[in-house]
Design an enzyme around this catalytic site. Structure first.
Site, short mmCIF file in Angstrom:
data_model
loop_
_atom_site.label_atom_id
_atom_site.label_comp_id
_atom_site.label_asym_id
_atom_site.label_seq_id
_atom_site.Cartn_x
_atom_site.Cartn_y
_atom_site.Cartn_z
N GLY A 1 130.07 61.41 49.81
CA GLY A 1 130.17 60.57 48.62
C GLY A 1 129.07 60.84 47.50
O GLY A 1 129.03 60.10 46.84
N LYS A 2 128.96 62.23 47.38
CA LYS A 2 128.03 62.61 46.33
C LYS A 2 128.61 62.51 44.85
O LYS A 2 128.04 61.73 44.09
CB LYS A 2 127.75 63.98 46.50
CG LYS A 2 126.80 64.54 45.44
CD LYS A 2 126.05 65.99 45.75
CE LYS A 2 127.01 66.86 46.49
NZ LYS A 2 128.28 67.48 46.25
N ASP B 1 137.06 64.24 42.09
CA ASP B 1 135.72 63.69 41.67
C ASP B 1 135.74 63.32 40.25
O ASP B 1 135.12 62.31 39.76
CB ASP B 1 134.37 64.36 41.82
CG ASP B 1 134.02 64.32 43.49
OD1 ASP B 1 134.03 63.34 44.04
OD2 ASP B 1 133.38 65.34 44.21
N LEU C 1 117.70 65.74 56.37
CA LEU C 1 117.47 65.76 55.12
C LEU C 1 116.13 66.70 54.65
O LEU C 1 116.12 67.22 53.58
CB LEU C 1 117.12 64.10 54.64
CG LEU C 1 116.99 63.99 53.15
CD1 LEU C 1 117.69 62.59 53.02
CD2 LEU C 1 115.49 64.01 52.61
N GLY D 1 154.82 64.96 45.01
CA GLY D 1 154.85 65.90 46.26
C GLY D 1 155.36 67.09 45.58
O GLY D 1 156.01 66.98 44.60
N CYS E 1 156.64 60.69 39.67
CA CYS E 1 156.83 61.87 39.65
C CYS E 1 158.11 62.46 40.56
O CYS E 1 159.11 62.27 40.13
CB CYS E 1 155.46 62.84 39.69
SG CYS E 1 155.53 64.69 39.18
N MET F 1 160.21 59.69 41.33
CA MET F 1 161.50 59.62 40.38
C MET F 1 162.43 60.35 40.50
O MET F 1 163.56 60.07 40.57
CB MET F 1 160.88 59.56 38.97
CG MET F 1 161.88 59.02 37.94
SD MET F 1 161.57 59.58 36.14
CE MET F 1 162.21 61.26 36.16
N HIS G 1 152.31 60.46 35.57
CA HIS G 1 151.23 59.90 36.71
C HIS G 1 150.71 58.81 35.93
O HIS G 1 149.52 59.21 35.29
CB HIS G 1 150.46 61.16 37.17
CG HIS G 1 151.14 62.13 38.02
ND1 HIS G 1 151.14 62.21 39.42
CD2 HIS G 1 152.01 63.25 37.57
CE1 HIS G 1 151.73 63.32 39.96
NE2 HIS G 1 152.07 63.92 38.87
N GLU H 1 148.83 56.70 37.32
CA GLU H 1 147.62 56.33 38.01
C GLU H 1 146.35 57.20 37.72
O GLU H 1 145.25 56.46 37.75
CB GLU H 1 147.70 56.83 39.51
CG GLU H 1 147.65 58.50 39.89
CD GLU H 1 149.15 59.16 39.60
OE1 GLU H 1 149.35 60.29 40.14
OE2 GLU H 1 150.04 58.45 39.38
#
Length: 530
Positions: A16-17, A71, A189, A351, A378, A381, A504, A506
């Site tokens: 989760g950086k 990201d 760490l 896809g 996409c 559709m 798209h 989103e």
């Protein structure tokens, strides 16, 4: 001079950086600062466009057509900005540019080396991206100690030397919880910080990623061995939603630390809209069962922006979309499984390629026949057009030429500008395009404007020679590309909600600004439930 926050990762990747980086950006944005974010991916690929979604997850498309790391989607959603393809730097881009410069003679006969030529190119791109912003975040992908990271860490070290107090180094690392003893193990760490210091980088702060809030003794131990003050150690522990992370880090003082360290204007942070979104996201009144039909569903990160867009729309409606992942290959084997799922809405996902497409078509048929609110995106559709051609128009064997080059009814075919393309990477129809909305349609009621701008990533299009048959049978084209005649939105009047987009939607969804087609889908599902 640019002000940079350079974020490295230790112990392992995938903790989760990117969310931590996005959260830092949100913290700075809450203080009224302009923030940019750059993701460095050390792989040799030029971009993410040709990478396997199972290995890499979603390809996030920028407004200018960049095929980038997922990201960047986190950055855009948290910062509420539109980023460029220059915000994703890869080793492939760097080496390609350096080699091209050498071939053009720009190095004037020098022996081209990792240092200084490759590192100079890395620094040039980072500094270029930081222009015009108060602060630029730089996330170096991967884990300290990876061979492919070395030139980027060296470039970061040089930037720290050249820019001095205008650079902050933050190290993000996982601290595991040993459940047998209930003890946090900080040794991995410690070793990752020691490795980072071997490359000449001393972190100014550490963000500890952990399953649960870390204890004070562990923080003392980290401070001692990482050579970082206790007040510069922060903890991003697992929470119910990633959108809570900025507030957690803010409460721990990360915003004040960065303001002091980078000599930024001291302002009170404003989180009113963010907190309102969080409250709706965390305690919704309603639940909506949404079927997510696709071929990469074993890895939900392959559809990350769609998942987040549904969350944004759900929060606006005080509802939680409960996602039911449907493997289209399994639907091909047993179509009856769709009837057992009791879905309130269905999304057929993007896809490429033939595998699992008949199962996706069956999901579309099920949504159309059972009057279940439906959204196709996409490829979704294009397959909705195929399903309509086969089962409403009766065109036996109708298909996309991507899936069946010999189909007797090519209702979806390769776009004209794609027919001479012989390079796979970076060659699709990519980025922002304007779409004209047809008045009096569902799309018009959703968007409320005549022209929208949306992001694209495709090669195939609806074959316009079949349009008269589609129109006669009741399929409505409610959105067209503005610059050329290309179908962008289709819908079915008389259905509770049946709409599909070539673009798209989103990629432009934001926590406080959900996209209309997702809002419409969940509204229709809620209406049907009531």
């Amino acid at each position: 001079m640019p002000k940079l926050i350079i974020v490295t990762g230790g112990v392992m990747s995938g903790v989760g950086k990117g969310v931590v980086v996005a959260s830092i950006g949100r913290i700075l944005r809450a203080r009224g600062l302009s923030v940019n974010a750059v993701k460095i991916d050390p792989y040799i690929n030029v971009d993410a466009g040709t990478m396997n979604p199972y290995a890499h997850g979603e390809v996030f498309v920028t407004y200018d057509g960049g095929e980038t790391d997922l990201d960047l989607g986190h950055y855009e959603r948290f910062l509420d900005v539109e980023l460029s393809k220059r915000n994703n730097i890869t080793s492939g881009q760097i080496y390609l540019t350096v080699i091209e410069k050498e071939r053009r003679g720009e190095y004037l006969g020098q022996t081209v080396q990792l240092i200084p030529h490759v590192t100079d190119e890395i620094k040039r791109r980072i500094v270029e991206a930081s222009g015009g912003y108060d602060v630029t975040l730089v996330e170096i992908g991967g884990t300290v100690g990876d061979y492919e990271q070395l030139p980027f860490l060296e470039a970061a070290r040089q930037l720290g030397l050249e820019l001095g107090e205008d650079v902050v180094f933050i190290h993000v690392a996982w601290v595991p919880l040993l459940k047998i003893t209930g003890e946090f193990k900080t040794k991995p760490l410690q070793h990752s910080v020691a490795e980072l210091r071997r490359y000449g980088i001393q972190p100014d702060a550490v963000v500890v990623r952990s399953e649960k809030p870390i204890d004070a003794n562990s923080i003392k131990k980290i401070a001692l061995f990482a050579h970082v003050p206790q007040w510069a150690i922060f903890n991003s522990y697992d929470v119910d939603t990633i959108y809570r992370v900025p507030l957690i880090l803010e409460q721990q003082g990360l915003g004040d630390f960065l303001t002091r360290r980078l000599r930024l204007p001291s302002r009170s942070p404003e989180y009113r809209d963010w907190e309102e979104f969080l409250s709706k996201l965390s305690a919704p009144k309603y639940r909506i069962s949404v079927g997510m039909c696709g071929k990469y569903v074993e890895l939900p990160d392959a559809y990350l922006s769609i998942v987040e867009a549904l969350k944004h729309a759900g929060a606006a409606l005080d509802a939680r979309p409960e996602l039911v992942w449907i493997n289209s290959v399994e639907v091909e084997k047993n179509p009856d499984i769709l009837r057992k799922l009791d879905l309130d809405a269905i999304v057929v996902l993007p896809g490429f390629g033939k595998r699992g497409t008949e199962g996706m078509i069956e999901c579309i048929r099920h949504a159309r026949m059972e009057k279940i609110p439906f959204l196709g995106i996409c490829f979704g559709m294009q397959l909705a057009v195929v399903e309509f051609a086969r089962n409403v128009l009766g065109l036996k064997g109708a298909n996309s030429t991507e899936l069946d080059p010999e189909t007797p009814h090519p209702v979806v075919h390769l776009a004209p500008e794609q027919r001479e393309v012989d390079v796979l990477g970076g060659s699709m129809i990519l980025g922002n395009r304007e779409v004209e909305i047809v008045p009096g349609t569902l799309a018009a009621s959703l968007y409320g404007v005549s022209v929208i701008t949306e992001r694209h990533r495709h090669r195939y299009e609806v074959n316009l020679s079949y349009l008269p048959k589609f129109t006669e049978a009741g399929l409505v084209v409610s959105g067209w590309r503005r610059d050329i005649k290309r179908v962008e939105i289709i819908e079915l009047p008389g259905h509770p909600y049946f709409i599909a987009t070539q673009f798209h939607p989103e990629f432009k969804s934001r926590p406080a600004k959900p996209r209309p087609v997702f809002l419409g889908l969940l509204k229709a599902a809620l209406f049907a439930k009531r």
